[in-house]
Design an enzyme around this catalytic site. Structure first.
Site, PDB file in Angstrom:
ATOM      1  CG  HIS A  34      -6.734  -4.008   7.300  1.00 49.24           C
ATOM      2  ND1 HIS A  34      -6.900  -4.765   6.165  1.00 49.24           N
ATOM      3  CD2 HIS A  34      -7.924  -3.395   7.547  1.00 49.24           C
ATOM      4  CE1 HIS A  34      -8.158  -4.627   5.742  1.00 49.24           C
ATOM      5  NE2 HIS A  34      -8.793  -3.814   6.551  1.00 49.24           N
TER       6      HIS A  34
ATOM      7  CG  HIS B 285      -1.926  -1.107   1.230  1.00 45.82           C
ATOM      8  ND1 HIS B 285      -2.923  -1.246   0.281  1.00 45.82           N
ATOM      9  CD2 HIS B 285      -2.050  -2.178   2.059  1.00 45.82           C
ATOM     10  CE1 HIS B 285      -3.632  -2.330   0.548  1.00 45.82           C
ATOM     11  NE2 HIS B 285      -3.117  -2.919   1.609  1.00 45.82           N
TER      12      HIS B 285
ATOM     13  CE  LYS C 192      -4.935  -6.770  -2.132  1.00 49.13           C
ATOM     14  NZ  LYS C 192      -4.403  -5.810  -1.140  1.00 49.13           N
TER      15      LYS C 192
END
Length: 251
Positions: free
Chosen positions: A245, A147, A172
């Site tokens: 996360h 990310h 993904k």
């Protein structure tokens, strides 16, 4: 060459083998699970010209020069193991052939190869347990890989295809990259409380950040690249707190 130098060189080679892919993926796959991922697709064909590009990417097997998908229920494929033995291409293996034609290509399963792969997997698991913990990817490190890209956007339409491949997350369907310094992303763990999608507690950034959303487009077999300015929402853990996360974003 001194003995200590030889030992250090050997350890370095082993570490490099682990880092480039000698370790099992996470979550770990059994040989049977790997077979299902690489060869079983319940969808009924025939399929169009983009099918293979899309499936090889989604099943994370782009490195294979040739691959076959079988379009039958998993139980029907597994039942082949109960059919009579036939010779495999490699003389040491015992294979089984389906009694009738299956949609796709003729399918055989090397039982001895599965056993050998199982043993190899067990050896790799033992070796993995022997490595120092810092060689394994932590939750915070995985978050950063998936990310965080500190380069400033906006980016062109090929950005997501390139990044999802280079970060090894091309399986993904959707992913978000945050284009801020790592320290700024980590600082969100000390900012506003905000409910996570699963009902637990996340943190929301006090200001908008530059992000790129990568959304898989099955029609084109490429990721759509979407540049945005949003407040990010993350879950944090550890001491000190670090993002582990990415929960989403809000205006």
């Amino acid at each position: 060459m001194a003995l200590n130098s030889l030992v250090l060189f050997s350890l370095l080679v082993l570490v490099l083998l682990v880092l480039v892919g000698a370790r099992p993926s996470w979550p770990r796959e059994t040989p049977a699970q790997r077979f299902q991922r690489q060869h079983v697709d319940f969808g009924k064909g025939p399929f169009g010209c983009t099918y293979c590009n899309q499936m090889m990417r989604r099943r994370n097997i782009l490195g294979k020069a040739i691959n076959t998908f079988v379009h039958e229920p998993l139980a029907a494929v597994q039942a082949i193991c109960l059919e009579p033995d036939i010779p495999c291409k490699y003389r040491r293996n015992s294979c089984h052939k389906s009694r009738c034609g299956l949609q796709g290509s003729a399918t055989t399963m090397a039982l001895k190869s599965l056993v050998l792969f199982s043993l190899l997997g067990l050896v790799l698991l033992v070796l993995e347990g022997a490595w120092p913990s810092q060689l394994r990817e932590t939750q915070a490190q995985r978050f950063q890989r998936q990310h965080v890209d500190s380069r400033r956007g906006p980016f062109g339409r090929t950005y997501c295809d390139q990044m999802m491949s280079s970060r090894n997350i091309s399986t993904k369907q959707f992913n978000t990259f945050v284009h801020e310094p790592l320290a700024a992303v980590q600082a969100v763990c000390h900012q506003l409380n905000f409910p996570c999608k699963d009902g637990s507690m996340c943190r929301k950034s006090t200001s908008q950040m530059s992000i790129t959303e990568c959304d898989w487009n099955g029609a084109t077999s490429h990721y759509n690249t979407i540049n945005r300015m949003r407040r990010i929402v993350v879950a944090c853990a550890g001491n000190p707190l670090e993002p582990i996360h990415y929960d989403g974003s809000v205006p």
